[in-house]
Design an enzyme around this catalytic site. Structure first.
Site, PDB file in Angstrom:
ATOM      1  N   CYS A 135       0.665  -1.357   0.069  1.00 41.98           N
ATOM      2  CA  CYS A 135      -0.153  -0.379  -0.121  1.00 41.98           C
ATOM      3  C   CYS A 135       0.793   1.248  -0.037  1.00 41.98           C
ATOM      4  O   CYS A 135       0.626   2.260  -0.678  1.00 41.98           O
ATOM      5  CB  CYS A 135      -1.006   0.070   0.990  1.00 41.98           C
ATOM      6  SG  CYS A 135      -0.194   0.024   2.781  1.00 41.98           S
ATOM      7  N   HIS A 150      -2.457   0.871   6.835  1.00 42.66           N
ATOM      8  CA  HIS A 150      -2.739   0.793   5.161  1.00 42.66           C
ATOM      9  C   HIS A 150      -3.113   2.244   4.855  1.00 42.66           C
ATOM     10  O   HIS A 150      -3.651   3.084   5.788  1.00 42.66           O
ATOM     11  CB  HIS A 150      -4.094   0.062   5.422  1.00 42.66           C
ATOM     12  CG  HIS A 150      -4.616  -0.135   3.781  1.00 42.66           C
ATOM     13  ND1 HIS A 150      -3.516  -1.049   3.053  1.00 42.66           N
ATOM     14  CD2 HIS A 150      -5.668  -0.038   3.174  1.00 42.66           C
ATOM     15  CE1 HIS A 150      -4.072  -1.037   1.729  1.00 42.66           C
ATOM     16  NE2 HIS A 150      -5.438  -0.452   2.000  1.00 42.66           N
ATOM     17  N   HIS A 173      -5.988   1.327  -4.246  1.00 45.18           N
ATOM     18  CA  HIS A 173      -5.095   0.706  -3.111  1.00 45.18           C
ATOM     19  C   HIS A 173      -4.464  -0.218  -3.620  1.00 45.18           C
ATOM     20  O   HIS A 173      -5.172  -0.858  -4.340  1.00 45.18           O
ATOM     21  CB  HIS A 173      -5.699   0.984  -1.594  1.00 45.18           C
ATOM     22  CG  HIS A 173      -6.687   0.007  -1.490  1.00 45.18           C
ATOM     23  ND1 HIS A 173      -6.672  -1.005  -0.505  1.00 45.18           N
ATOM     24  CD2 HIS A 173      -7.810  -0.036  -2.138  1.00 45.18           C
ATOM     25  CE1 HIS A 173      -7.702  -1.700  -0.726  1.00 45.18           C
ATOM     26  NE2 HIS A 173      -8.492  -1.142  -1.533  1.00 45.18           N
TER      27      HIS A 173
END
Length: 163
Positions: free
Chosen positions: A62, A115, A131
């Site tokens: 990510c 994340h 993402h």
């Protein structure tokens, strides 16, 4: 000389058959076009997830994906998701814009950033983001923020483009 020209022409011809269009936008402008940034990011949809990677040929994690996309526009961002905890201007949901970065806590540890994603459709807490997912998708994908998995992990949304 003829063989050199033939090799160059063959190389050019072969490179025109690549499967993925490559954007190569570099800007030293003070503002980055948010829509262009998202268009650039979307060319990597489907690239596999790969832990600790920021290489589109190998895959992305990510933070590798986010830093790679923004880096193409001349903006250097942290390579690790933990580097986003105190970064950027925190936005209220009604201020979310395309190109802003969503920051999430980790899946297991709700005290550590784990994340990141880039807003590609801004609509407050109903925004969609692109993402590199280590979950079910295992690739660069677009997800709705208002899914339970992400709303319960949501930490903040930051604007790094207006600083």
């Amino acid at each position: 000389m003829k063989s050199y020209i033939s090799i160059v022409l063959l190389s050019l011809l072969f490179s025109s058959f690549t499967t993925k269009e490559q954007f190569s936008v570099k800007t030293e402008q003070s503002t980055i076009d948010r829509d262009l940034l998202v268009t650039y990011a979307k060319q990597y949809l489907g690239v596999p997830y790969k832990y600790a990677s920021s290489n589109p040929d190998a895959g992305f994690d990510c933070s590798g994906f986010v830093s790679y996309v923004y880096g193409n526009f001349g903006l250097t961002l942290p390579r690790s998701s933990s580097g986003y905890k105190n970064l950027g201007k925190t936005l209220k949901p009604e201020e979310f814009k395309v190109g802003d970065i969503l920051v999430f806590y980790g899946y297991k540890d709700r005290t550590v950033v784990g994340h990141l994603g880039i807003i590609c459709e801004a609509n407050g807490m109903k925004s969609k983001f692109i993402h590199a997912s280590s979950g079910k998708a295992q690739q660069v994908t677009i997800t709705a923020l208002d899914t339970e998995h992400y709303t319960k992990r949501f930490y903040k949304c930051i604007d790094v483009l207006s600083e």
